[in-house]
Motif scaffolding. Structure first.
Motif, PDB file in Angstrom:
ATOM      1  N   ARG A 131       0.742  -1.282   0.066  1.00  0.00           N
ATOM      2  CA  ARG A 131       0.071   0.071  -0.005  1.00  0.00           C
ATOM      3  C   ARG A 131       0.782   1.403   0.069  1.00  0.00           C
ATOM      4  O   ARG A 131       0.365   2.320  -0.017  1.00  0.00           O
ATOM      5  N   ALA A 132       2.188   0.968   0.176  1.00  0.00           N
ATOM      6  CA  ALA A 132       3.038   2.203   0.073  1.00  0.00           C
ATOM      7  C   ALA A 132       2.476   3.349   1.316  1.00  0.00           C
ATOM      8  O   ALA A 132       2.875   4.423   0.796  1.00  0.00           O
ATOM      9  N   LEU A 133       2.233   3.067   2.117  1.00  0.00           N
ATOM     10  CA  LEU A 133       1.889   3.949   3.438  1.00  0.00           C
ATOM     11  C   LEU A 133       3.344   4.517   3.709  1.00  0.00           C
ATOM     12  O   LEU A 133       4.248   4.038   4.268  1.00  0.00           O
ATOM     13  N   ALA A 134       3.099   5.890   4.642  1.00  0.00           N
ATOM     14  CA  ALA A 134       4.220   6.355   5.065  1.00  0.00           C
ATOM     15  C   ALA A 134       4.675   5.735   6.327  1.00  0.00           C
ATOM     16  O   ALA A 134       3.738   4.967   7.004  1.00  0.00           O
ATOM     17  N   HIS A 135       5.911   5.562   6.756  1.00  0.00           N
ATOM     18  CA  HIS A 135       6.210   4.885   8.032  1.00  0.00           C
ATOM     19  C   HIS A 135       5.634   5.357   9.335  1.00  0.00           C
ATOM     20  O   HIS A 135       5.023   4.522  10.289  1.00  0.00           O
ATOM     21  N   SER A 136       5.418   6.848   9.530  1.00  0.00           N
ATOM     22  CA  SER A 136       4.662   7.292  10.611  1.00  0.00           C
ATOM     23  C   SER A 136       3.298   6.694  10.810  1.00  0.00           C
ATOM     24  O   SER A 136       2.817   6.212  11.747  1.00  0.00           O
ATOM     25  N   THR A 137       2.787   6.472   9.526  1.00  0.00           N
ATOM     26  CA  THR A 137       1.138   5.717   9.751  1.00  0.00           C
ATOM     27  C   THR A 137       1.299   4.482  10.220  1.00  0.00           C
ATOM     28  O   THR A 137       0.561   3.912  11.118  1.00  0.00           O
ATOM     29  N   ILE A 138       2.131   3.569   9.725  1.00  0.00           N
ATOM     30  CA  ILE A 138       2.360   2.326  10.160  1.00  0.00           C
ATOM     31  C   ILE A 138       2.757   2.213  11.580  1.00  0.00           C
ATOM     32  O   ILE A 138       2.231   1.366  12.390  1.00  0.00           O
ATOM     33  N   ILE A 139       3.894   3.068  11.944  1.00  0.00           N
ATOM     34  CA  ILE A 139       4.406   3.095  13.529  1.00  0.00           C
ATOM     35  C   ILE A 139       2.962   3.510  14.200  1.00  0.00           C
ATOM     36  O   ILE A 139       3.092   3.007  15.622  1.00  0.00           O
ATOM     37  N   ASN A 140       1.981   4.100  13.888  1.00  0.00           N
ATOM     38  CA  ASN A 140       0.794   4.325  14.489  1.00  0.00           C
ATOM     39  C   ASN A 140      -0.127   3.092  14.385  1.00  0.00           C
ATOM     40  O   ASN A 140      -0.843   3.113  15.482  1.00  0.00           O
ATOM     41  N   TYR A 141      -0.212   2.474  13.594  1.00  0.00           N
ATOM     42  CA  TYR A 141      -1.457   1.636  13.371  1.00  0.00           C
ATOM     43  C   TYR A 141      -0.757   0.198  14.183  1.00  0.00           C
ATOM     44  O   TYR A 141      -1.695  -0.246  14.880  1.00  0.00           O
ATOM     45  N   VAL A 142       0.473  -0.291  13.785  1.00  0.00           N
ATOM     46  CA  VAL A 142       0.740  -1.572  14.403  1.00  0.00           C
ATOM     47  C   VAL A 142       0.697  -1.833  15.890  1.00  0.00           C
ATOM     48  O   VAL A 142       0.161  -2.703  16.302  1.00  0.00           O
ATOM     49  N   PRO A 143       0.901  -0.949  16.895  1.00  0.00           N
ATOM     50  CA  PRO A 143       0.771  -1.223  18.251  1.00  0.00           C
ATOM     51  C   PRO A 143      -0.830  -1.436  18.535  1.00  0.00           C
ATOM     52  O   PRO A 143      -0.909  -2.231  19.499  1.00  0.00           O
ATOM     53  N   PHE A 144      -1.718  -0.579  17.815  1.00  0.00           N
ATOM     54  CA  PHE A 144      -3.145  -0.916  18.189  1.00  0.00           C
ATOM     55  C   PHE A 144      -3.280  -2.329  17.815  1.00  0.00           C
ATOM     56  O   PHE A 144      -4.231  -2.916  18.507  1.00  0.00           O
ATOM     57  N   ILE A 145      -2.772  -2.701  16.599  1.00  0.00           N
ATOM     58  CA  ILE A 145      -3.389  -4.125  16.204  1.00  0.00           C
ATOM     59  C   ILE A 145      -2.675  -5.249  17.076  1.00  0.00           C
ATOM     60  O   ILE A 145      -3.091  -6.330  17.173  1.00  0.00           O
ATOM     61  N   ARG A 146      -1.301  -4.909  17.445  1.00  0.00           N
ATOM     62  CA  ARG A 146      -1.059  -5.988  18.212  1.00  0.00           C
ATOM     63  C   ARG A 146      -1.761  -5.946  19.725  1.00  0.00           C
ATOM     64  O   ARG A 146      -1.805  -7.039  20.441  1.00  0.00           O
ATOM     65  N   SER A 147      -2.080  -5.142  20.167  1.00  0.00           N
ATOM     66  CA  SER A 147      -2.799  -4.912  21.338  1.00  0.00           C
ATOM     67  C   SER A 147      -4.238  -5.558  21.231  1.00  0.00           C
ATOM     68  O   SER A 147      -4.721  -6.168  22.019  1.00  0.00           O
ATOM     69  N   PHE A 148      -4.775  -5.612  20.247  1.00  0.00           N
ATOM     70  CA  PHE A 148      -5.878  -6.184  19.622  1.00  0.00           C
ATOM     71  C   PHE A 148      -6.013  -7.715  19.758  1.00  0.00           C
ATOM     72  O   PHE A 148      -6.652  -8.085  20.275  1.00  0.00           O
ATOM     73  N   LEU A 149      -4.736  -7.824  19.162  1.00  0.00           N
ATOM     74  CA  LEU A 149      -4.711  -9.372  18.844  1.00  0.00           C
ATOM     75  C   LEU A 149      -4.328 -10.036  20.048  1.00  0.00           C
ATOM     76  O   LEU A 149      -4.636 -11.160  20.604  1.00  0.00           O
ATOM     77  N   GLU A 150      -3.459  -9.452  21.064  1.00  0.00           N
ATOM     78  CA  GLU A 150      -3.098 -10.059  22.477  1.00  0.00           C
ATOM     79  C   GLU A 150      -4.341  -9.988  23.323  1.00  0.00           C
ATOM     80  O   GLU A 150      -4.602 -10.855  24.032  1.00  0.00           O
ATOM     81  N   VAL A 169     -15.845  -4.655  18.913  1.00  0.00           N
ATOM     82  CA  VAL A 169     -16.640  -3.912  19.695  1.00  0.00           C
ATOM     83  C   VAL A 169     -16.150  -3.845  21.006  1.00  0.00           C
ATOM     84  O   VAL A 169     -15.831  -2.763  21.771  1.00  0.00           O
ATOM     85  N   ARG A 170     -15.898  -5.095  21.726  1.00  0.00           N
ATOM     86  CA  ARG A 170     -15.459  -5.056  23.265  1.00  0.00           C
ATOM     87  C   ARG A 170     -14.205  -4.261  23.065  1.00  0.00           C
ATOM     88  O   ARG A 170     -13.794  -3.523  24.273  1.00  0.00           O
ATOM     89  N   PHE A 171     -13.228  -4.412  22.283  1.00  0.00           N
ATOM     90  CA  PHE A 171     -11.972  -4.006  22.392  1.00  0.00           C
ATOM     91  C   PHE A 171     -12.133  -2.474  22.317  1.00  0.00           C
ATOM     92  O   PHE A 171     -11.458  -1.851  23.071  1.00  0.00           O
ATOM     93  N   VAL A 172     -12.862  -2.043  21.493  1.00  0.00           N
ATOM     94  CA  VAL A 172     -12.864  -0.558  21.253  1.00  0.00           C
ATOM     95  C   VAL A 172     -13.487   0.071  22.303  1.00  0.00           C
ATOM     96  O   VAL A 172     -12.955   1.266  22.958  1.00  0.00           O
ATOM     97  N   GLN A 173     -14.502  -0.601  22.950  1.00  0.00           N
ATOM     98  CA  GLN A 173     -15.237  -0.060  24.153  1.00  0.00           C
ATOM     99  C   GLN A 173     -14.077   0.120  25.428  1.00  0.00           C
ATOM    100  O   GLN A 173     -14.484   0.925  26.162  1.00  0.00           O
ATOM    101  N   ARG A 174     -13.379  -0.836  25.622  1.00  0.00           N
ATOM    102  CA  ARG A 174     -12.347  -0.682  26.649  1.00  0.00           C
ATOM    103  C   ARG A 174     -11.287   0.312  26.498  1.00  0.00           C
ATOM    104  O   ARG A 174     -11.030   0.972  27.277  1.00  0.00           O
ATOM    105  N   GLN A 175     -10.805   0.151  25.290  1.00  0.00           N
ATOM    106  CA  GLN A 175      -9.748   1.096  25.034  1.00  0.00           C
ATOM    107  C   GLN A 175      -9.928   2.582  24.735  1.00  0.00           C
ATOM    108  O   GLN A 175      -9.288   3.487  25.236  1.00  0.00           O
ATOM    109  N   ALA A 176     -10.871   2.800  23.976  1.00  0.00           N
ATOM    110  CA  ALA A 176     -11.376   4.330  23.799  1.00  0.00           C
ATOM    111  C   ALA A 176     -11.612   5.281  24.712  1.00  0.00           C
ATOM    112  O   ALA A 176     -11.076   6.392  24.726  1.00  0.00           O
ATOM    113  N   PRO A 177     -12.352   4.895  26.018  1.00  0.00           N
ATOM    114  CA  PRO A 177     -12.129   5.538  27.150  1.00  0.00           C
ATOM    115  C   PRO A 177     -10.754   6.208  27.582  1.00  0.00           C
ATOM    116  O   PRO A 177     -10.654   7.065  28.249  1.00  0.00           O
TER     117      PRO A 177
END
Length: 247
Positions: A131-150, A169-177
């Motif tokens: 997708r040729a996304l910028a490094h800064s975008t990927i650096i922001n995305y990956v930790p959220f995905i790791r947390s979701f999978l864990e 839904v459960r993950f977002v409801q817990r993390q968003a606040p």
């Protein structure tokens, strides 16, 4: 002036750069592996373009590494529409060069990744290469995905086929606040991107991206940040409770 490679691929001009002398043997290797003529042509063309870019950057043969591949794909995406198989084709080239002993092998990491970390990093690599996304975008995305999978799979095997809407839904409801509004929105964007990636892999059959909740964006600037108990009592007393709105 046209150039014929391995008696089957025609290029508009002769290869140049640090890989020029290797492109013929690479074409022969790809052909021997049973690839179609169209695939051989695509790989040879990409190799020639990559070699020309390396020459422009002043990179010698022994200095070539995977980082150059990533940088070239990003450069190419800015000038041409990315093709889905380009990253895989260039990884094929890098693998050929390593097997031939023409470039050094990658240093292996001594750190053992958990299944969640491995999956999150693979997602980041996909965003970078396909997708040729910028490094800064990927650096922001990956930790959220790791947390979701864990959160969903713990330290065990990641099976994206077992994901369901309630997990999301459960993950977002817990993390968003716990997050600032902008970070919460970034988290939901990352989740949608990852869940679409799961469908791209064929491991997620449902459109789970549609299940990601929208983070509310209510503005509270008109309400005082501090209000005394007496003022609250006065406000409540002034409300006509017989009507739906304040009188």
């Amino acid at each position: 002036m046209k150039c014929i490679i391995d008696n089957q691929v025609v290029l508009s001009r002769p290869p140049e750069g640090p890989l020029a002398a290797q492109i013929g043997s690479f074409a022969k290797s790809v052909s021997e592996q049973g690839y179609s003529l169209a695939s051989i042509h695509r790989r040879v063309l990409l190799a020639a373009c990559f070699s020309r870019w390396l020459k422009q950057k002043g990179v010698g043969l022994r200095s070539i590494c995977s980082d150059h591949l990533v940088r070239y794909l990003r450069y190419r995406a800015r000038h041409l529409r990315p093709c889905q198989g380009d990253a895989a084709a260039l990884r094929h080239l890098i693998g050929f060069l390593r097997r031939e002993g023409l470039i050094p092998g990658e240093k292996k990491s001594t750190c053992q990744l958990t299944p969640a970390e491995y999956c999150a990093q693979a997602f980041g690599q996909f965003l970078l290469e396909e997708r040729a996304l910028a490094h800064s975008t990927i650096i922001n995305y990956v930790p959220f995905i790791r947390s979701f999978l864990e959160d969903r799979f713990g330290p065990g095997r990641v099976a994206l086929s077992r994901l369901c809407a309630s997990d999301v839904v459960r993950f977002v409801q817990r993390q968003a606040p716990r997050l600032h509004m902008k970070r919460a929105k970034l988290m939901t964007t990352a989740l949608r991107s990852f869940l679409n990636y799961g469908r791209y892999l064929g491991e997620v059959s449902l459109d789970l991206a549609a299940a990601v909740p929208i983070v509310a964006n209510w503005s509270m600037t008109s309400i005082p940040r501090a209000i005394s108990a007496e003022h609250v009592r006065q406000l409540l007393a002034s409300i006509d409770r017989r009507t739906a709105v304040r009188a």
